[in-house]
Structure formats: structure tokens, C-alpha cells
Design a protein around this motif. Structure first.
Motif, mmCIF file in Angstrom:
data_model
loop_
_atom_site.group_PDB
_atom_site.id
_atom_site.type_symbol
_atom_site.label_atom_id
_atom_site.label_comp_id
_atom_site.label_asym_id
_atom_site.label_seq_id
_atom_site.Cartn_x
_atom_site.Cartn_y
_atom_site.Cartn_z
ATOM 1 N N LYS A 151 4.323 -1.588 102.889
ATOM 2 C CA LYS A 151 3.947 -0.843 104.103
ATOM 3 C C LYS A 151 5.020 -0.974 105.177
ATOM 4 O O LYS A 151 5.381 0.004 105.835
ATOM 5 C CB LYS A 151 2.606 -1.352 104.626
ATOM 6 C CG LYS A 151 1.428 -1.026 103.721
ATOM 7 C CD LYS A 151 0.143 -1.614 104.270
ATOM 8 C CE LYS A 151 -1.028 -1.321 103.333
ATOM 9 N NZ LYS A 151 -2.299 -1.929 103.828
ATOM 10 N N GLN A 154 8.147 1.060 104.256
ATOM 11 C CA GLN A 154 7.935 2.493 104.439
ATOM 12 C C GLN A 154 8.012 2.865 105.910
ATOM 13 O O GLN A 154 8.644 3.862 106.285
ATOM 14 C CB GLN A 154 6.584 2.909 103.865
ATOM 15 C CG GLN A 154 6.309 4.409 104.039
ATOM 16 C CD GLN A 154 5.251 4.917 103.078
ATOM 17 O OE1 GLN A 154 5.195 4.512 101.938
ATOM 18 N NE2 GLN A 154 4.415 5.814 103.543
ATOM 19 N N ARG A 155 7.393 2.057 106.763
ATOM 20 C CA ARG A 155 7.395 2.360 108.203
ATOM 21 C C ARG A 155 8.801 2.307 108.791
ATOM 22 O O ARG A 155 9.208 3.187 109.551
ATOM 23 C CB ARG A 155 6.488 1.375 108.935
ATOM 24 C CG ARG A 155 5.003 1.594 108.681
ATOM 25 C CD ARG A 155 4.180 0.510 109.325
ATOM 26 N NE ARG A 155 2.768 0.615 108.967
ATOM 27 C CZ ARG A 155 1.985 -0.427 108.755
ATOM 28 N NH1 ARG A 155 2.464 -1.663 108.879
ATOM 29 N NH2 ARG A 155 0.716 -0.255 108.436
#
Length: 399
Positions: A151, A154-155
């Protein structure tokens, strides 16, 4: 008799069925002030020129105190060659076969076992997780929780390539970039650095520490390779899977073939559907072939990968046909311009190809595997390429 058959097309069909063609035709364009290069001979001459400097993707705005600590993507000339030679050991064919194949197969097995237990999955989620774990292993990002790492990566990757108009929007974007980069550093990069200082491994972060890189330089390296090795590989896996789901004969040829045959099939699909549609170079020499007179030194050029890859001058007859025998017939590697060319060709292309090959071979062996929903397609201006989302796949559930 169709024109394709009459001309002796080996596939008996030269219909343009490229899935991203319509979107790419609308969105592909060079940066402002750049000359649009579509002719393969000119494109290759520029990409292979010793006077061509990396441009686009912020390359001309970065400045590091120590050039040796600048990402290889943004270096040129002797500094680039020196850095590329040092880091290539992590991405060479030998490294892929002797070291990375193991993690590719292990992660593939884990992801597909989870898929079988659930019976359904989003293909881009599975492929992204694979790309994160493989590149993470190569870099050394292995000392944080797997789910959270995916996560955070990806951010930070999306924040780093995002573009917004207006001063206020740009200030918000810079804050988001700083916030996500800081999170990524604290939770993923810093634990890896601390662990490698105690016990070095055969990975990139251990190498960066040995070379005296600062923490910030290591973060930038991780983001550079992350964008190249994670975001683009995800799209490549989804696109090639989409083709193989649709074409049963091609899928069977892929499953029946050896690794070389499988690579040829993947390269042919990538030739038609390159993830990156355009790359930029600034050339400090005259460039011929774009007009009646040579272009002066110092001009910026946008190399249209998609246009070159379907030009008969480069790829031979029936350029829109998926022809796995094309490269052998032409005595070519089959890469064409899909991974660019010259000094700045994609350093991790071997990793991406074999990662995709191993995953798809195992995916299509699963009982009852099928594509339930075709992906939605959008455009990412940051990487100048397509994105594929919401491709739903299913298979027979495991006991």
C-alpha cells in the motif's frame, strides 16, 4: 483473397486489433517543444547516439551533489556507464536465472494458492503484489510487513508521478509526495538499511550502503526502480494475460513452448502494446532524417515507441499480426523498441519478461481459470502509457 493473404502475410491477417490503440492514438504526444519521432531508423539513431541525454520524467530538473549517487535513469555519459556496470549485476540474465527465478516462483506459488482458495481475484492486484515482491527482493525491501509495504509503495509511486495544474494544487501534491515518501522511508526503507548494515545481503540496498549512499539517495533509487519495475510490469502482466485469455491457440502455444518460445510470444504482444508509449532524449548533435535539413544540436525529441513498433521498416510484413516467429525470421531479438534502445534501454527488461513468463505459465495451468471481466483502460501521463484496472479472473476453488 484478402490483401494480407495476397501479400504472403505469415499470419494471414494484418488487422489492427491492438487493445490500447484507440486510447493511445488520442493521448500519445511528445512534451512541449519536442520533435515527434515516428520513423524507426531516426528513432534508433537518436536512442543509440552517444550525444543523446535522458530527458522527460523530470530528468533535466534533478541535481545530485555526487553523480555516483544519482539514479542510473537520470545519468548520462561516463557517469551513466560506470553506474550501469556496477548495478547491472542485480539485473543481468545470470542474476535472473540464478537468483531471481527462485523468488519469482515462490511468490507466484503463494499468490496463486491464495487465488485458488478465494476462487476469484483482481488481476492487477495479484500482478502488482508479484511485482512488488520481486523488485523488493532485488532492492532489499524485505524488512517490513508485506501488506502495508504494498500500500505504501503504491501511494508513494503514484504521488511521485502525478501531475496537477495550478499553484495550489501543486502545493498539495508536493505535500502528499513528501508525506508518502516519508512514510515509505520510515516503515520500509529505514528498517532495510538498518538490517543490511548489520548483515549485508546480495541486494541493491546493501550495495548502496557499501558505496556510501545517503538515506535520501537510497530512497530515490528505490522509487526509481519501483516505478520502472512495479508499475509497468503490472500493466504488462495484465495486458499479456488478456491476449492469452482471448486467443486459445496462442495460449496453448505458450503453454506448450519452452522458455524461449514463451518469451517470443510475450515480446510480440509487448511490441504491439508497449506499456510506455514514448520516451524523450535531448541530442547535443545534429539529427538527420526529420526534414530536408538536419536538426540543430540541443533539440528535444519524443520517440514514439508505438509508431516505430508497427512500422514495416523495423518489424517486417504484417506489423499488426501477433507473430511469435517474427524475430527469428528477421534475425532480431524481438525487443524492437519496446524497452527503448541504446545506453538508456530498460535495465530490468529481463526481470520483467521472466517474471511475467513464470506467472502466466502457472496461472493458465490452474483448473477452470478464466477472465470474467475485461479490464477498464485509462491513461497515465506520468509514464505515458495505459493502465488496466478491474480485470476479474476466477478459477476452480481449492479444497
Amino acid at each position: 483473397m484478402t490483401e494480407a493473404v495476397a501479400s504472403g502475410c505469415p499470419m494471414h491477417d494484418n488487422v489492427d486489433r491492438r487493445k490500447s490503440a484507440k486510447l493511445a492514438a488520442k493521448m500519445t504526444k511528445p512534451d512541449g517543444g519536442a520533435h515527434w519521432v515516428k520513423k524507426p531508423s531516426v528513432a534508433r539513431a537518436i536512442l543509440r547516439s552517444p550525444e543523446a541525454l535522458q530527458a522527460g520524467a523530470g530528468a533535466e530538473m534533478l541535481n545530485f551533489e555526487n553523480p555516483e549517487h544519482m539514479p542510473v535513469f537520470f545519468l548520462d555519459g561516463a557517469d551513466h556507464r560506470k553506474k550501469r556496470t556496477k548495478t547491472q549485476k542485480f539485473l543481468s540474465p545470470k542474476a535472473v536465472s540464478e537468483q531471481h527465478h527462485t523468488i519469482m516462483r515462490e511468490v507466484t506459488d503463494e499468490l496463486l494458492a491464495e487465488f485458488q482458495r478465494a476462487g476469484t481475484a483482481k488481476l492487477e492486484d495479484v500482478s502488482f503484489q508479484l511485482a512488488i515482491e520481486v523488485v523488493g527482493e532485488i532492492l532489499g525491501l524485505t524488512n517490513s510487513d508485506q501488506a502495508g509495504r504494498a500500500k505504501r509503495i503504491q501511494r508513494v509511486l503514484y504521488a511521485s508521478i502525478a501531475q496537477r495544474e495550478g499553484n495550489f494544487a501543486n502545493r498539495i501534491l508536493k505535500f502528499q509526495q513528501a508525506f508518502h515518501t516519508g512514510n515509505f522511508f520510515l516503515w520500509d526503507v529505514l528498517p532495510a538499511i538498518k538490517a543490511r548494515k548489520k548483515a549485508p545481503k546480495n541486494d541493491a540496498i546493501s550495495f548502496y550502503i557499501e558505496e556510501g549512499y545517503s538515506n535520501m539517495a537510497i530512497v530515490v533509487e528505490c522509487l526509481t526502480y519501483g516505478a520502472a519495475g512495479m508499475l509497468t510490469t503490472r500493466e504488462f502482466i495484465v495486458m499479456t494475460a488478456w491476449y492469452l485469455f482471448e486467443d486459445l491457440a496462442l495460449r496453448q502455444r505458450f503453454l506448450d513452448g519452452d522458455s524461449k518460445e514463451q518469451i517470443n510470444i510475450l515480446l510480440e504482444i509487448l511490441r504491439l502494446e508497449p506499456v510506455a508509449a514514448m520516451v524523450h532524449r535531448r541530442v547535443n548533435a545534429e539529427v538527420e532524417g526529420l526534414g530536408e535539413k538536419p536538426m540543430p544540436a540541443g533539440e528535444l525529441y519524443g520517440i514514439d515507441i508505438r509508431a516505430a513498433n508497427v512500422d514495416e521498416e523495423l518489424v517486417g510484413e504484417c506489423p499488426f499480426a501477433v507473430d511469435p516467429d517474427r524475430a527469428q525470421r528477421q534475425r532480431d531479438t524481438g525487443r524492437y523498441l519496446s524497452f527503448a534502445d541504446g545506453p538508456h534501454n530498460c535495465p530490468g527488461w529481463q526481470v520483467a519478461l521472466h517474471e511475467t513468463r513464470i506467472f502466466l505459465e502457472q496461472l493458465f495451468k490452474l483448473p477452470g481459470v478464466k477472465l470474467d471481466r475485461e479490464p477498464d483502460m485509462s491513461w497515465n501521463e506520468g509514464v505515458k502509457g495505459y493502465e488496466l484496472r478491474n480485470a476479474m479472473i476466477s478459477c476452480d476453488k481449492s479444497a
